[in-house]
Design a protein around this motif. Structure first.
Motif, short mmCIF file in Angstrom:
data_model
loop_
_atom_site.label_atom_id
_atom_site.label_comp_id
_atom_site.label_asym_id
_atom_site.label_seq_id
_atom_site.Cartn_x
_atom_site.Cartn_y
_atom_site.Cartn_z
N GLN A 1 11.42 -20.89 17.37
CA GLN A 1 11.00 -22.28 17.33
C GLN A 1 11.77 -23.12 16.70
O GLN A 1 11.90 -24.52 17.09
CB GLN A 1 9.63 -22.15 16.47
CG GLN A 1 8.66 -21.26 16.93
CD GLN A 1 8.05 -21.64 18.34
OE1 GLN A 1 7.97 -22.71 18.62
NE2 GLN A 1 7.90 -20.39 19.08
N PRO B 1 0.67 -18.28 19.37
CA PRO B 1 0.90 -19.67 19.77
C PRO B 1 -0.31 -20.68 18.95
O PRO B 1 0.24 -21.90 18.65
CB PRO B 1 0.61 -19.64 21.22
CG PRO B 1 0.95 -18.24 21.55
CD PRO B 1 0.35 -17.29 20.59
N LEU C 1 1.11 -21.03 15.39
CA LEU C 1 2.27 -21.89 15.28
C LEU C 1 1.80 -23.48 15.42
O LEU C 1 2.07 -24.09 14.60
CB LEU C 1 3.27 -21.55 16.38
CG LEU C 1 4.03 -20.18 16.12
CD1 LEU C 1 4.71 -19.85 17.46
CD2 LEU C 1 4.73 -20.04 14.84
N GLU C 2 0.94 -23.72 16.26
CA GLU C 2 0.29 -24.97 16.60
C GLU C 2 -0.40 -25.44 15.37
O GLU C 2 -0.16 -26.75 14.75
CB GLU C 2 -0.45 -24.97 17.66
CG GLU C 2 -0.93 -26.27 18.42
CD GLU C 2 0.43 -27.27 18.66
OE1 GLU C 2 1.25 -26.55 19.33
OE2 GLU C 2 0.54 -28.40 18.17
N THR D 1 5.16 -24.86 15.76
CA THR D 1 5.83 -24.79 16.89
C THR D 1 7.28 -25.73 16.85
O THR D 1 7.67 -26.35 15.87
CB THR D 1 5.24 -25.61 17.81
OG1 THR D 1 5.03 -26.95 17.49
CG2 THR D 1 3.87 -24.80 18.15
N ARG E 1 6.57 -29.41 16.52
CA ARG E 1 6.03 -29.73 15.38
C ARG E 1 7.05 -29.70 14.43
O ARG E 1 7.10 -30.48 13.22
CB ARG E 1 4.94 -28.91 14.98
CG ARG E 1 3.46 -28.99 15.83
CD ARG E 1 3.12 -30.27 15.83
NE ARG E 1 2.60 -30.50 14.22
CZ ARG E 1 1.48 -30.02 13.84
NH1 ARG E 1 0.67 -29.27 14.40
NH2 ARG E 1 1.21 -30.54 12.51
#
Lengths: 285, 303
Positions: B190, B276, B279-280, B285, B288
């Motif tokens: 990331q 995922p 992370l979001e 991410t 981000r």
């Protein structure tokens, strides 16, 4: 066991008790627990364990792990009497320039591993026993735990794992002095029937008198009790054994005594009148 | 593959034993291949660690596996007391650390494992970014005679690792003077995306993959502090005790005036979900991370 052998072991155990009593001065020690397992340690080191001062690093030696930890004055005394360490070194008890402190450590020849935090050395002994079996060797692994130590969950975890691994080279010895730090075991977390518990967990188990060398000989000569199973020896003992003034006393787990009191204890050990202790009771736990 | 690697090492080193507290996800094929040198103690992390210490006392090199949260916390005192005090060469491998516990929930979230392990004298900490680095690093760690904690991560390669692995050496993946992005483990991929996004908008980024957090590459941190405007640590760990703390300790002890921004979990566990979505939701991410860094960097660059 011959009467001569019993007399020899008794004389050795008496000297170990003298060492323990001397360690009550200059800061004190866990005298109650030490006196309860002095005979056990003397017997095991003298008659059972295949280990000697020359063989402390021999990979084929028998191992003894002292898991209950605070009874280490009995181990120091036994190791001194058997020549693992110089008797003079015991005078260094609690001195910063030596490593003879309140719990065992590997700086002392013959001490296999440090302990003090209860419930650890059965797990460590399982690792040693697994390796011995992996290598196809014949050495045996003994672990001494206190009965109060059986409160620890890790003990029962290890009891399950040792049975699952069929570690018949492993012998757990319970110093059953019926006390933990502050209270009788059966008043706090009852342990009985201990022997049945070990059998139910897949161990061979046997009771003995941890102050009677003949009885210990009969029990330990039967080890291993059952093929393919680890062995538990429940050794019935008396906390403070040898000093009637502190025997079975909850408040005499740890004793810090003056030189004068130590002299009185020594007389009491050799049959003199019981000592009326005046020092402050010190609760360490 | 990790288990194939362990098998190969076990062939070369007869002292190696593989242990687990019934955490076999990464070891599924090993039991028949290793025979008695594969030891599964069952769901018993304390006995796992104590027995590993006993095996190490006898000259073995035990590689002990359990879920990171239970290994480092349930068995913490066994690690500290039996492995740490004796400085035994036990290799502890913690599975699904940090965000990799995904939807398991807070019971399984090891977000303090690095803080706990690095606090033990003699213990070392390795946080591989992916499976390639895991295997490269393990080859070194299994030869090292110190205890190690490995934050297991067998993700697909995050980057093309061109710097050979060395204990205590970070991997500098790009040079830059605006931002130094320091990270480890599964967030490296990331951070690589974040670095590319920042570069595309004119921010130069020094991307640093720390690899081992103890011993840590102090020089890489000091150089980054001297050469860049902003230090950013990115980690799937609590802010307390992880890489952000390590960097703060180093720059403070060397009396370096730096701007340090720590992206980590602050005083709470993360929302359980697939990776995922974690992370979001938690802001980790690449996009981000880049946006959060721009927000910190912009006012600094105006002055």
């Amino acid at each position: 066991m011959t009467a001569e052998a019993v007399a020899s072991l008794s004389a050795r155990a008496l000297r170990v008790r003298e060492h323990i009593i001397n360690m009550c001065a200059g800061g004190g020690c866990f005298v109650g627990a030490s006196l309860s397992c002095a005979d056990l340690l003397v017997y095991l080191y003298s008659s059972v364990l295949r280990v000697s001062p020359a063989a402390v690093s021999d990979p084929y030696r028998d191992y003894l792990f002292l898991s209950k930890g605070h009874d280490v004055p009995a181990l120091y005394g036994t190791l001194a009497e058997l020549g693992f360490i110089d008797r003079k070194r015991l005078a260094n008890h609690l001195k910063p320039h030596d490593s003879i402190y309140w719990h065992p450590n590997r700086a002392i020849p013959g001490v296999e591993f440090h302990s003090g935090s209860l419930g650890h050395l059965l797990a460590v002994a399982i690792g040693v026993a697994l390796d011995i079996r992996l290598r196809g060797d014949a050495n045996r692994v003994f672990v001494i735990v206190g009965d109060g130590e059986l409160n620890e969950g890790s003990i029962w975890e290890g009891v399950l794992v040792a049975a699952a691994q069929k570690l018949d080279n492993l012998v757990l010895v319970v110093d059953r002095n019926e006390f933990q730090a502050n209270l009788p075991t059966e008043e706090l977390v009852p342990l009985e029937p201990i022997e049945a518990k070990f059998r139910a967990f897949g161990w061979g188990a046997w009771r003995t008198d941890g102050h009677d060398f003949d009885a210990m000989e009969r029990a330990f000569r039967r080890v291993l009790f059952e093929p393919g199973r680890p062995s538990a020896v429940i050794a019935h003992t008396v906390r403070g054994k040898g000093l009637p003034s502190i025997e079975r006393r909850a408040d005499r787990w740890f004793v810090s005594a003056s030189r004068e009191e130590v002299a009185h204890f020594m007389e009491e050990l050799h049959g003199g009148a019981a000592v009326a202790m005046t020092s402050d009771v010190r609760i360490v736990r | 593959m990790y288990e194939h690697f362990l098998y190969e090492i076990a062939q070369a080193n007869p002292d190696l034993v593989v242990m687990t507290a019934e955490n076999r996800a990464a070891l599924r094929n090993l039991p028949p291949m290793l025979g008695p040198r594969f030891i599964d103690v069952g769901i018993a992390e304390q006995t796992l660690v104590g027995a590993a210490a006993g095996l190490a006392l006898r000259g073995r090199v035990p590689v002990a596996h359990a879920l990171a949260a239970f290994l480092t916390m349930r068995a913490f005192e066994f690690i500290r007391t039996d492995v740490g005090i004796a400085r035994l060469p036990v290799k502890l491998v913690g599975a699904i650390p940090g965000f990799l516990s995904e939807a398991n929930g807070p019971t399984h979230q090891a977000l303090e494992d690095i803080a706990l392990m690095r606090g033990i004298p003699s213990m070392n900490v390795f946080c591989p970014a992916d499976e390639v680095e895991l295997i490269d690093g393990m080859a070194h760690i299994l030869r090292d005679d110190a205890p190690w904690y490995v934050r297991y991560n067998a993700c697909t390669p995050a980057v093309d690792h061109r710097t050979p692995f060395a204990i205590g050496r970070a991997e500098i993946l790009s040079e830059g003077i605006d931002v130094a992005l320091l990270t480890y483990g599964c967030l490296l991929s990331q951070c690589r995306t974040a670095a590319a996004l920042l570069e595309a908008s004119g921010v130069s980024v020094r991307l640093i993959n720390m690899r081992t957090l103890k011993p840590v590459d102090e020089q890489a941190i000091v150089d980054a502090a001297r050469d860049t405007t902003l230090l950013v640590t990115v980690e799937d760990h609590f802010a307390s005790g992880g890489l952000g703390t390590i960097v703060a300790e180093i720059v403070a002890s060397r009396q370096l005036a730096v701007r340090l921004h720590r992206l980590a979990m602050e005083e709470r566990w993360f929302t359980p979900a697939l990776l995922p979505d974690v992370l979001e939701r938690e802001g980790f991410t690449g996009e981000r991370i880049a946006a959060r860094i721009r927000g910190v960097l912009a006012p600094l660059q105006k002055t």
